[in-house]
Write an enzyme that holds these catalytic residues in place. Structure first.
Site, PDB file in Angstrom:
ATOM      1  N   GLU A  47     -21.295  11.266   2.598  1.00  0.00           N
ATOM      2  CA  GLU A  47     -20.378  12.318   2.682  1.00  0.00           C
ATOM      3  C   GLU A  47     -21.193  13.448   1.352  1.00  0.00           C
ATOM      4  O   GLU A  47     -21.394  12.730   0.410  1.00  0.00           O
ATOM      5  CB  GLU A  47     -18.754  12.273   1.994  1.00  0.00           C
ATOM      6  CG  GLU A  47     -18.124  13.483   2.208  1.00  0.00           C
ATOM      7  CD  GLU A  47     -16.597  13.354   2.020  1.00  0.00           C
ATOM      8  OE1 GLU A  47     -16.279  12.167   1.786  1.00  0.00           O
ATOM      9  OE2 GLU A  47     -15.911  14.329   1.903  1.00  0.00           O
ATOM     10  N   ASN A  64     -15.759   5.393   3.635  1.00  0.00           N
ATOM     11  CA  ASN A  64     -16.385   4.936   4.880  1.00  0.00           C
ATOM     12  C   ASN A  64     -15.243   4.070   5.751  1.00  0.00           C
ATOM     13  O   ASN A  64     -14.839   3.180   5.145  1.00  0.00           O
ATOM     14  CB  ASN A  64     -17.602   4.341   4.625  1.00  0.00           C
ATOM     15  CG  ASN A  64     -18.075   4.956   3.375  1.00  0.00           C
ATOM     16  OD1 ASN A  64     -18.591   5.942   3.543  1.00  0.00           O
ATOM     17  ND2 ASN A  64     -18.498   4.247   2.132  1.00  0.00           N
ATOM     18  N   GLU A  98      -8.690   5.706  -1.421  1.00  0.00           N
ATOM     19  CA  GLU A  98      -9.570   5.659  -0.357  1.00  0.00           C
ATOM     20  C   GLU A  98      -8.908   4.945   0.654  1.00  0.00           C
ATOM     21  O   GLU A  98      -9.294   5.352   1.916  1.00  0.00           O
ATOM     22  CB  GLU A  98     -10.689   4.613  -0.731  1.00  0.00           C
ATOM     23  CG  GLU A  98     -11.683   5.361  -2.148  1.00  0.00           C
ATOM     24  CD  GLU A  98     -11.950   6.741  -2.078  1.00  0.00           C
ATOM     25  OE1 GLU A  98     -12.193   7.218  -1.108  1.00  0.00           O
ATOM     26  OE2 GLU A  98     -11.873   7.405  -3.127  1.00  0.00           O
ATOM     27  N   HIS A 112      -7.139   7.327   2.811  1.00  0.00           N
ATOM     28  CA  HIS A 112      -7.861   8.130   3.609  1.00  0.00           C
ATOM     29  C   HIS A 112      -8.123   7.535   5.316  1.00  0.00           C
ATOM     30  O   HIS A 112      -8.540   8.395   5.997  1.00  0.00           O
ATOM     31  CB  HIS A 112      -9.572   8.404   3.003  1.00  0.00           C
ATOM     32  CG  HIS A 112      -9.790   9.467   2.365  1.00  0.00           C
ATOM     33  ND1 HIS A 112      -9.252  10.829   2.318  1.00  0.00           N
ATOM     34  CD2 HIS A 112     -10.161   9.593   0.830  1.00  0.00           C
ATOM     35  CE1 HIS A 112      -9.691  11.511   1.631  1.00  0.00           C
ATOM     36  NE2 HIS A 112     -10.107  10.756   0.568  1.00  0.00           N
ATOM     37  N   GLY A 144     -16.430   8.880  -7.316  1.00  0.00           N
ATOM     38  CA  GLY A 144     -15.642   7.594  -7.837  1.00  0.00           C
ATOM     39  C   GLY A 144     -15.655   6.615  -6.934  1.00  0.00           C
ATOM     40  O   GLY A 144     -15.912   5.443  -7.064  1.00  0.00           O
TER      41      GLY A 144
HETATM   42  N1  BAL Z   1     -14.462  11.681  -0.221  1.00  0.00           N
HETATM   43  C1  BAL Z   1     -15.261  11.552  -1.150  1.00  0.00           C
HETATM   44  C2  BAL Z   1     -14.182  10.711  -2.209  1.00  0.00           C
HETATM   45  C3  BAL Z   1     -12.935  10.803  -2.363  1.00  0.00           C
HETATM   46  O1  BAL Z   1     -12.457  11.846  -2.702  1.00  0.00           O
HETATM   47  O2  BAL Z   1     -12.383   9.906  -1.748  1.00  0.00           O
HETATM   48 ZN    ZN Z   2     -10.573  11.576  -1.325  1.00  0.00          ZN
END
Ligand code: BAL
Ligand code: ZN
Length: 861
Positions: free
Chosen positions: A119, A263, A296, A299, A259
């Site tokens: 990313e 993935n 994370e 996400h 940070g």
């Molecule tokens: N997607 C990049 C790191 C984060 O915001 O989780």
């Molecule tokens: Zn994020």
């Protein structure tokens, strides 16, 4: 050139499936990629244009047949094949050089291991691909590598086999069955150990959770593993989101720009958000780890299962996921303290960004370099927008909207419109005006004036909103937001004036430039309180007297607002905004004294109240930033508070000793926090710093050791050098702890810190290829040491600027982030503004990357 949201077109080619094979080696890795390509019948036909940078093309085949050189065009930015004839499989074989990759984008080497970061646009440094988030193949991944050097081979999805190869090599196969864009691709190879656990997810699936690190660091992975379990359970409970693979791997990397990275199934983390034990981690580190692990993990649904149509939608995943991680922490710990800390960050940093040269909407209309949009506005203001939606709709309706959003967009690349449409449908509400929050930059100001008519018992609030102009947006429109409020009588009782809204506070919705609220039947002028829980991310202008703020700090039911009343009082004192200045200062002092004396108050909350607004927050509250007077006002007030409350600070410090000796529970953490604040104030009175010296020597936790060391350094106490040396010796070889030590040096609030930073830059501690180290030295200096950075002669600016071109050549993202420290320069008063202008002018033409060039142009623009 710029990329514009309005130019978005779906890709003409679809890529439903990718097979990718790696022959891994630090110096030269070969990557063979087979893309299943299908023209999208819904789109006009177009030549295939694949992204690819710094790739050495070794072979190219279509359906197994070598493509002659005249059939394709290889350029700096990619590969163009004009005459592809319908669906086919395109195979490319490329060579890449991980050990030469200091940008840490794509595949790179770090301490004997190999990691990826894709990313936003790193995949194109691994293979030719339509490197955009709306291309979402299913993936088969094969990793081949030397077994001794790289015994652990990880990738996205589920492990589906492996085996031995000749010459001491081995292979591992992974299959990621979920439609996943290339920015979520990941590979890790190295000699790691792990801690792991097996859990049964809510749908009955067995999931193996593992946290990987260099062998010596494995004992420090336990806390992170526990945090993964807590995050997984919380997302099941609070959002009904269940994990969807057989494994969930987290790997710690010492060299990492961000940070952490979400993935699919293989989160790669900056080691600082994984590794922790009593000897090396502070309480803040533990909480940071839990929150980033949560972020994370969350996400996986808000970002991965539902991904982004294009990078303009970045906040769709980041703002939403920050909101989710904030709620995770709030549910597990103190909601009030979490909110206070988040708002502190928002005011100090996001409000500054929104008022500075780099201001941009949560959904920018265009960008030149997407890496420059991983900002506090996209993340933190984006989260505030989601929080407002939550406040407007209420818990149950918001959850229904979230369920609908996930159900409808699962496996899709979504937009902000999709998100709002789900919430509009679930709630039956029109959110079209609310959508302006994504388009309009700048922090709105809410101005409220009141009037009480004793003859009729009528109380009136006149409410006006405005959003200041920002670069490229001179005219603003009114925003739709919740305004929570409460009225209190003389005795501090809450007046029931309107139907109770969410959270027990009364609430109205602002949609127009002006509103008037009328209350009848009041026998006296009430005391109003607004924006409980900071439900709307705005600046509130109400002419509170110091006495009213003192009362609010006692009677307001909402703990955030009690804290905020004291912050407002302190800000008014620091900026000399009250006519009755002495009375205001007495009121503040009395309120803080009462909090310190009250054993019923949560020590963590008392600690938050004792922390005065920081330099950045004050700078954001004034038109022109007079650095010297802001810093001096803060020092004076802190000295006075320490002097006036010496006895109670000392008493509280000693009384909290037992509680502070506890473990990682909230009570012990809160006790340590308040105790270290008491220590910091007490050390102002005693340049010998005996108490700090004693705490440093007897400390049993990193929180207490570092807290005491900071006091010694800030007071420039006699024992500071010996203590710093002892600390350095004790943690020699531990990079993460050494970063803390370095940050203390770089943040020492004294002009002399410059020389010490220069000394660090010339020492063996300076490893410019390691982002954490660069941030420890220069980030701490530029962002957290206003005294030395803003030296009146501009020498602090020059110090930072000298380093930037060199850093830009190594890692553009890290350099650009540091350059952003100049974002508020136009509001600097006196000669400093001119000094920054000269500094920035001197940087023109010296940057190689689009990251720094774009940022410099915007700073000067
Ligand atoms: N997607 C990049 C790191 C984060 O915001 O989780
Ligand atoms: Zn994020």
């Amino acid at each position: 050139g710029s990329i514009h949201l309005s130019d978005y077109r779906p890709p003409a080619w679809r890529i439903p499936r990718v097979e990718i094979e790696f022959d891994l080696d630090a110096d030269a890795t070969e990557v063979t990629t087979r893309l299943r390509l299908e023209p999208d019948p819904a789109q006009p036909p177009a030549p295939l244009e694949l992204d690819g940078e710094d790739l050495e093309l070794l072979a190219i085949r279509v359906d197994g047949v070598e493509l002659p050189p005249e059939s394709y065009v290889l350029g700096e930015r990619g590969l163009r094949i004009p005459d592809l004839d319908g669906a086919c499989t395109l195979e490319t074989r490329v060579r890449i050089r991980p050990s030469a990759n200091t940008r840490l984008e794509g595949l790179y080497a770090s301490r004997g291991a190999l990691f990826t970061q894709c990313e936003a646009e790193g995949f194109r440094r691994i293979a030719f691909m339509l490197d955009r988030p709306d291309v979402m193949p299913v993936w088969d991944i094969v990793l081949r590598a030397d077994r001794a050097r790289y015994p652990v081979l990880l990738a996205n999805g589920n492990p589906v086999g492996g085996g031995e190869l000749p010459d001491g090599r081995h292979l591992a196969r992974w299959h990621n069955p979920h439609a996943t864009p290339p920015y979520l691709f990941a590979v890790v190879a190295g000699d790691f150990g792990c801690v792991q656990s097996e859990i049964v997810a809510a749908d009955g699936r067995n999931v193996r959770l593992a946290v990987w690190a260099a062998h010596a660091d494995v004992p420090r992975c336990r806390y992170a593993l526990g945090a993964v379990e807590r995050a997984l359970r919380w997302d099941e409970r609070r959002f009904g989101r269940v994990y969807d693979l057989d494994v969930f791997n987290v790997v710690a990397a010492q060299d990492f720009t961000m940070g952490a990275m979400e993935n699919k199934g293989l989160n790669i983390f900056n080691a600082r958000y994984v590794l922790a034990d009593e000897e090396t981690a502070t309480d803040a580190d533990y909480l940071g780890i839990e929150s980033v692990i949560g972020h994370e993990y969350f996400h996986n649904w808000s970002g991965n299962r539902v991904t982004l149509r294009d990078w303009f939608q970045l906040s769709l995943k980041e703002g939403l996921t920050v909101f989710r991680d904030q709620e995770f922490t709030a549910d597990l710990h103190s909601r009030a303290v979490k909110r206070i800390e988040d708002v502190r960050l928002l005011r100090a940093r996001q409000f500054a960004e929104d008022a500075g040269s780099l201001a941009h909407p949560v959904r920018p209309p265009s960008y030149r370099e997407i890496n420059n949009f991983y900002t506090l506005t996209i993340y933190e203001k984006g989260a505030e927008i989601v929080r407002m939606l939550y406040t407007l709709l209420g818990e149950a309706t918001f959850r229904a909207g979230m369920d609908l959003y996930f159900a409808r967009n699962d496996g899709r690349a979504a937009t902000v419109e999709d998100f709002l449409a789900a919430h509009a449908e679930a709630s039956g509400r029109d959110l079209s005006q609310f959508a302006r929050w994504y388009a309009q930059a700048g922090t709105p100001e809410i101005r409220i004036r009141d009037d009480y008519d004793a003859a009729t018992g009528t109380y009136t609030l006149e409410i006006a909103q405005r959003t200041p102009p920002t670069p490229g947006q001179p005219d603003k429109h009114p925003l739709h937001m919740p305004l929570r409020f409460a009225l209190y009588d003389e005795a501090g009782r809450r007046l029931r004036t309107a139907p109770r809204g969410a959270g027990g506070a009364d609430q109205v919705e602002l949609v127009a430039t002006r509103h008037r609220l009328r209350f009848h039947g009041l026998s006296a002028r009430p005391l109003p309180a607004f924006n409980q829980g900071f439900a709307a991310p705005v600046k509130l202008d109400f002419p509170y007297s110091p006495a009213q703020l003192g009362r609010l700090a006692r009677c307001e039911r909402d703990p955030f607002n009690r804290w905020d009343a004291l912050q407002r009082l302190a800000t008014g004192v620091l900026l000399e905004r009250f006519e009755a200045h002495v009375e205001a200062q007495d009121g503040l002092s009395a309120a803080l004294g009462a909090l310190l004396d009250d054993p019923a108050q949560d020590p963590a909350f008392v600690a938050e109240c004792l922390v005065l607004p920081d330099f950045d927050t004050l700078a954001e509250s004034v038109q022109a930033i007079d650095v010297d007077s802001l810093l001096a006002a803060r020092e004076t007030l802190l000295d006075q508070l320490a002097f006036e409350h010496a006895e109670r600070l000392r008493a509280r410090y000693h009384a909290l000793a037992d509680a502070a000796a506890g473990g990682l529970d909230g009570a012990a953490m809160g006790a340590r926090r308040l105790r270290n604040l008491c220590l910091a104030l007490l050390t102002r009175l005693d340049r010998e710093a005996a108490l700090a010296q004693a705490q440093f020597e007897g400390a049993r936790s990193m929180t207490d050791r570092l807290g005491a060391l900071r006091c010694l350094v800030e007071a420039d106490a006699q024992g500071r050098h010996a203590a710093m040396e002892a600390f350095a010796a004790r943690h020699a070889g531990d990079d993460l702890v050494t970063d803390k030590w370095i940050a203390l040096v770089a943040m020492r609030p004294d002009a002399g810190a410059q020389a010490e930073v220069r000394a660090l830059l010339g020492s063996s501690h300076w490893t410019p290829t390691n982002p954490n180290r660069v941030r420890a030295v220069l980030g701490s200096f530029a962002r957290a040491n206003p005294t030395a950075f803003h030296a009146a002669d501009g020498s602090g600016y020059a110090l930072l600027a000298e380093q930037l071109p060199g850093l830009d050549a190594i890692n553009p993202q890290v350099a650009a982030r540091l350059l952003g420290a100049f974002e508020s320069w136009r509001r600097l008063a006196g000669p400093r503004r001119e000094r920054v202008r000269e500094t920035l002018d001197g940087l023109q033409g010296r940057f190689a990357s689009s990251d720094c060039r774009d940022l410099l142009a915007r700073l000067l623009g």
